[in-house]
Design an enzyme around this catalytic site. Structure first.
Site, short mmCIF file in Angstrom:
data_model
loop_
_atom_site.label_atom_id
_atom_site.label_comp_id
_atom_site.label_asym_id
_atom_site.label_seq_id
_atom_site.Cartn_x
_atom_site.Cartn_y
_atom_site.Cartn_z
N CYS A 1 -33.02 0.43 4.01
CA CYS A 1 -32.54 1.64 3.54
C CYS A 1 -33.67 2.05 2.30
CB CYS A 1 -31.06 0.96 2.23
SG CYS A 1 -29.86 0.32 3.15
N ASP B 1 -33.53 -1.47 -11.39
CA ASP B 1 -33.10 -2.09 -10.38
C ASP B 1 -33.85 -3.46 -10.28
OD1 ASP B 1 -32.25 -2.81 -7.82
OD2 ASP B 1 -32.43 -1.21 -7.01
N LYS C 1 -28.87 -11.45 -3.80
CA LYS C 1 -30.37 -12.27 -3.42
C LYS C 1 -30.46 -13.21 -4.11
CE LYS C 1 -29.96 -7.54 -2.43
NZ LYS C 1 -30.88 -7.85 -0.45
#
Ligand code: PLP
Length: 409
Positions: free
Chosen positions: A366, A202, A228
């Site tokens: 998150c 990730d 991002k």
């Protein structure tokens, strides 16, 4: 070594000139949530809709050919950016979340069976937890979790113990969005492969941290989001090794992912189109290519050195704020400062520094298991990009000191 011209870079990001509450200049420290976009990216989106609006891959007319060429040239830019072998291995998605869901749904449902094991870590973003839990519900596979220590570093001895002949996939975050930790993903991938498992990285945060070379990492899958990386929202990437992607069933059915359809049988399109059903985010993909060109024009070595300076300076000034406890103090870190302040709720910190023009994020980011590890509901998080400065960090520290006073008065 020549230094980065930060003032020049800052002029490329119009949002940095936005005034905030009470007309104060905005200090944007919420880059882990999403980054600002340079004018080159904004102009690219604008130009697409003004001059090149057309659907791709299907048209014989000029505009469609032009839009297709620009879309596919972005794929080539992503290929080059990640160092992949060919463009078949680059799938455009909505973002990191969709990319992980694609792997879990397609690879997972086809190849992960009851009793097989998937390893993730305690510091994963929810988007690298929930898709595997959904897969567990469907298949009966087992989810194992690598713990981290109180500095926020993964405990690799524990990881080694979790690996087994049943391990099918290790899915791991490269840079933690709530701790800032840079994980040793190359070692993690090597160990996964030695155990006969695949590895997914990730790279949602790491993609803007330092250059990535998937051939060197040897990961099987890698995901990131355009927004991002100074690009638009709603677009992201899944890289997968060609052989794996070939073996996987489509994730969604629809237009563009087929070669032929009859009511009896559908023949799927070749890679990468097999995984790109329907009209994609054409302008988004093209502008992501522009964001990559923008980053490529900067000196990667200088960017890394500058972010290290920001990291060191941030730790120095924040350590002087009374009652502040840093959450995430790994040796290898990106300039992400997650912290709590004794006696003040993280949301109050966020609201108070916002009055001084500083935009930070508060909450669990998150990553609720990270908060559980430290026994806290959330943190205040300042996450920096290369257009941020030490002066902004000084103003932030002063804003925190003032907020603490206001809060206690
Ligand atoms: N992984 C990490 C480490 C993240 O920080 C994020 C978003 O903050 C994601 C995944 C999900 O990214 P997106 O919401 O762009 O799909």
């Amino acid at each position: 070594m020549p230094v980065l011209d930060i003032d020049k870079i800052r002029r490329d990001f119009p949002n940095l000139a936005t005034r905030g509450r009470d007309d104060k200049p905005i200090i944007y420290f919420d880059n882990a949530a999403t980054t600002f976009k340079p004018c080159q990216v904004i102009a690219s989106t604008h130009s697409h809709y003004c001059h090149r609006t057309a659907n791709i891959h299907r048209g014989v007319h000029y505009l469609s050919e032009e839009a297709t060429a620009e879309y596919e040239s972005s794929r080539e830019k992503v290929r080059d950016f990640l160092g992949t072998r060919n463009t078949f291995e680059i799938i455009f998605t909505k973002g990191s979340t969709e990319s992980i869901n694609l792997v879990a749904a397609s690879y997972g449902r086809r190849f992960i069976k009851q009793g097989d094991e998937v390893i993730i870590s305690e510091m994963e973003h929810h988007s690298n937890i929930v898709p595997w839990q959904l897969l567990r519900e469907e298949t009966g596979c087992v989810l194992k979790v690598i713990p981290f220590n109180d500095e926020g570093e993964l405990i690799l001895e524990e990881y080694r113990k979790l690996l087994s002949p049943r391990t099918k996939l290790v899915s791991i975050v490269h840079v933690s969005n709530s701790l800032g930790t840079v994980n040793p993903v190359k070692d993690i991938i090597r160990l996964a492969h030695a155990a006969g498992a695949l590895a997914l990285v990730d790279a949602a945060q790491s993609v803007s941290h330092a250059p990535i070379d998937v051939k060197d990492l040897d990961c099987d899958f890698l995901v990131f989001s355009g927004h991002k990386l100074y690009g638009p929202t709603g677009v992201g990437v899944l890289y997968g090794k060609e052989k794996l992607l070939e073996s996987m069933p489509p994730y969604q059915g629809g237009g563009d992912m087929i070669l032929s359809v009859t009511f009896e049988k559908t023949i799927f399109n070749r890679l990468p189109y097999k995984f790109e059903a329907g009209t994609p985010n054409i302008a988004g993909v093209i502008s992501l290519g522009e964001a990559i060109s923008y980053v490529n024009n900067l000196d990667a070595g200088q960017l890394i050195a500058y972010k290290k300076e920001l990291l060191a300076h941030g730790h120095k000034v924040l350590s002087q704020v009374p009652g502040l406890r840093m959450i995430g103090t790994a040796k290898e870190k990106a300039p992400i400062f997650s912290f709590v302040i004794e006696g003040i709720h993280a949301h109050d910190i966020g609201t108070l520094v916002d009055r001084e023009g500083v935009a930070i994020r508060t909450g669990h980011h998150c990553t609720q298991p990270v908060m559980k590890h430290f026994g806290i509901p959330g943190t205040a998080r300042a996450s920096l990009a290369f257009y941020n400065t030490k002066e902004e960090l000084d103003i932030f520290a002063a804003a925190l000191n003032k907020s603490i006073k206001v809060f206690h008065d």
